[in-house]
Design a protein around this motif. Sequence first.
Motif, short mmCIF file in Angstrom:
data_model
loop_
_atom_site.label_atom_id
_atom_site.label_comp_id
_atom_site.label_asym_id
_atom_site.label_seq_id
_atom_site.Cartn_x
_atom_site.Cartn_y
_atom_site.Cartn_z
N ALA A 104 -4.19 11.62 1.60
CA ALA A 104 -4.53 10.30 2.12
C ALA A 104 -6.03 10.05 2.26
O ALA A 104 -6.52 8.98 1.88
CB ALA A 104 -3.84 10.08 3.46
N VAL B 265 0.83 -1.21 0.00
CA VAL B 265 0.00 0.00 0.00
C VAL B 265 0.87 1.26 0.00
O VAL B 265 0.51 2.28 -0.59
CB VAL B 265 -1.00 -0.03 1.17
CG1 VAL B 265 -0.45 0.61 2.43
CG2 VAL B 265 -2.30 0.66 0.77
N ALA C 282 -4.39 0.70 4.32
CA ALA C 282 -4.49 2.08 3.86
C ALA C 282 -5.19 2.94 4.91
O ALA C 282 -4.81 4.09 5.15
CB ALA C 282 -5.25 2.16 2.54
N ALA D 44 0.43 9.62 -1.23
CA ALA D 44 -0.70 10.39 -0.69
C ALA D 44 -0.40 10.86 0.73
O ALA D 44 -0.78 11.96 1.13
CB ALA D 44 -1.97 9.54 -0.72
N PHE D 45 0.30 9.99 1.47
CA PHE D 45 0.67 10.30 2.84
C PHE D 45 1.60 11.53 2.87
O PHE D 45 1.40 12.46 3.65
CB PHE D 45 1.38 9.07 3.42
CG PHE D 45 1.76 9.16 4.86
CD1 PHE D 45 0.82 8.95 5.85
CD2 PHE D 45 3.07 9.41 5.22
CE1 PHE D 45 1.18 9.01 7.18
CE2 PHE D 45 3.44 9.48 6.55
CZ PHE D 45 2.49 9.28 7.54
N GLU E 185 1.42 0.77 -6.54
CA GLU E 185 0.09 1.27 -6.90
C GLU E 185 -0.90 0.12 -7.04
O GLU E 185 -1.89 0.24 -7.76
CB GLU E 185 0.17 2.08 -8.19
CG GLU E 185 1.08 3.27 -8.05
CD GLU E 185 0.64 4.48 -8.86
OE1 GLU E 185 -0.33 4.36 -9.61
OE2 GLU E 185 1.27 5.54 -8.70
N ALA F 217 -7.52 9.47 -1.15
CA ALA F 217 -7.07 8.18 -1.67
C ALA F 217 -7.80 7.03 -0.98
O ALA F 217 -8.26 6.09 -1.63
CB ALA F 217 -5.56 8.05 -1.48
N LEU F 218 -7.94 7.13 0.34
CA LEU F 218 -8.62 6.08 1.09
C LEU F 218 -10.08 5.99 0.68
O LEU F 218 -10.63 4.90 0.52
CB LEU F 218 -8.51 6.36 2.59
CG LEU F 218 -9.20 5.38 3.52
CD1 LEU F 218 -8.64 3.98 3.37
CD2 LEU F 218 -9.08 5.83 4.97
N ASN G 295 -1.06 5.19 -4.82
CA ASN G 295 0.08 4.97 -3.94
C ASN G 295 -0.13 5.73 -2.64
O ASN G 295 -0.05 6.95 -2.60
CB ASN G 295 1.34 5.45 -4.65
CG ASN G 295 2.59 5.17 -3.84
OD1 ASN G 295 2.55 5.18 -2.62
ND2 ASN G 295 3.68 4.93 -4.52
N MET G 296 -0.42 4.97 -1.56
CA MET G 296 -0.72 5.62 -0.29
C MET G 296 0.50 6.32 0.28
O MET G 296 0.38 7.29 1.02
CB MET G 296 -1.25 4.61 0.73
CG MET G 296 -2.69 4.22 0.57
SD MET G 296 -3.86 5.60 0.57
CE MET G 296 -3.93 6.05 2.27
N THR H 69 -3.67 6.21 6.99
CA THR H 69 -4.35 7.50 7.00
C THR H 69 -4.57 8.04 8.42
O THR H 69 -4.46 9.24 8.65
CB THR H 69 -5.70 7.39 6.28
OG1 THR H 69 -5.47 6.80 5.00
CG2 THR H 69 -6.34 8.75 6.09
#
Lengths: 309, 327
Positions: A258, A89, A279, A102-103, A93, A261-262, A98-99, A283
Amino acid sequence: MSTTIQPGVGTPEKQPVLRQSKPGSGAGSATWPVRVVLVALCLLWMIPVLGLLINSFRTRDAQFSSGWWSAIANPLDFTKWTLDNYVRVIGTEDAGVNMGQAFVNSFVVTVPATVIPILIAAFAAYAFTFMDWRGRDIVFIIIVGLLVVPNQVALVPLLKLYGSLGINGTFLAVWLAHLGFGMPLAVYILRNYMAGLPRAVIESAKIDGASHFTTFWRLIMPMSTPALASFAIFQFLWVWNDLLVALLFLGRGDNTIATVALQGLQGQTGQGRELIPSAGFVTIIVPLIVFLSLQRYFIRGMTSGAVKG
Amino acid sequence: MAIKLANALLAIVGGIGGAMLLFWILNKLSESLKGKWEDRVKPWAFAGPAILAIGVYLIYPAIVTIQYSFANEDSSAYVGLRNYTDLLSSADFRQVLINNLLWIIIVPAATVALGLGVAVLADRLRPRGEKSVKTFIFLPMAISMVGAATIWRSVYEYQPEGSPQTGLLNAIFGLFNKGPFSWYQLDTLHLNSLFLMIILIWTQVGYSMVLLSSAIKAVPEDTIEAGRIDGAGERMIFFRIVVPQIWGTVITVFITVLIGVMKVFDVVYVTTNGAFNTDVVGRRFYNELFTDGNNGYAAAIVVLLMIAIVPILIYQVRHFRAEEANR
């Protein structure tokens, strides 16, 4: 100047935070049924989190062939545990997004959107507290009123405006939006706090010939640390956890954060579905850490009567 | 990635440095003015940037929103009251309002009641126990609604009949040979909305508990003692002596949660996206604005929301004035 007040310790807040029970007011008087109810409530409150945490470390097969609770009954079955979900995660991807990236984006959005409003709000709070000017009270009343106004009121024209400026999808768009939306609460919290500071200190600074600018930097800012911290935590959590503003102004491209994305992952039915729990934890981990380590300031801000619309 | 981080760093340094420079310049400018003018201008130099931010990001857009609510979908021509009449005459939107009303009736009241319950019970524990209980109940407050909705999958998840159930609720019902149910699709009696409300309540009770708990602890011991001497029972003491003294806090909590509920968006958007008769005003607004690109409807929905907020706004201002008078 009085020496009894030290920077950062002057807390005019009336009630201490999470105050412990006064002796004799019934602390420790809980009967067994009361204890059982409370323990049950705590369990009930934490079970969903536990479920997610457990599932985030289980293999895809394990997640879909049995409930997360069966892992508690059989914790030593190592074929069912894996760190793979987190690796995938964050690093790939596989989940469609891609977390890890995003993070990072969440940080890129949140930190400036938290730090920058503070200074602007602090100067304003100073003017509202320690300066006399025409229109002061009415402007502040408007700010108090705006606290309860949901920021949806601003979104339709902003989306259009950002579109014509061509900054939709950029970090700048979100930074500025959070700067504006967070401002009433920031001014309100800081002004309420400053109003509780001993006026004598400010008066004596004035007599010593200090200008407002000097008084602000040398006296008021250091003395307001607890309130600055309260607001910073509020704003950090608010921006990190925000979905609506990020959805509208950042969208789902490379700059996605995040929460967005989540949210996008939730609809996942096939491959990648096993990554939802991990994920989720990616987050929520930062707000949890911030919250647990700075709980005191957070609660202080809350009990000072702050409402955010 | 490196570019983004550099950008963020630049934003922080530039933002803070820029703000510092701005205030320094504004301060210098106002100091260069003579006598009385300096005192007149300086407050605006200090408060100006914040007021500007609020003006640009809240007040001005709010006014434009009102204007847009009387215009067509791309805000290019006025259509009079059509957006409002369209919305209010559509059965679909009326159902959305009814759903929101349910949220408004149930969530704030449940949050206050549960928070009060935990506060009262935890008050009887020894300090350490009290603190741990509070931390557990409070924790969900830090979690985003998206995160909360993800977490509650472990309870609400549904697998088709015959396959092993991975959601706790269906597993429990399975023990009694009931189900499985797809909870989010169960719109009899608005049960699915209720399941979504539970997620929101779960995140809010901690807030309610902390505020009410500190209010309860501020109730003077002698008022309770006096009640006891007069022979009042525990229940009587609670409802006749404690509750009246914490009523102000009860209202504050109620209103804060109420505002959150009126504009609720995330939890519905993430779980059902408004399907199965769970739609609410906040999600509908997003849908009109972003998915359907209808500025007119979106703006009209927000104006309706604003109208509903007005009484709260008046209360808030009055409450603030009363507090200021007590300072």
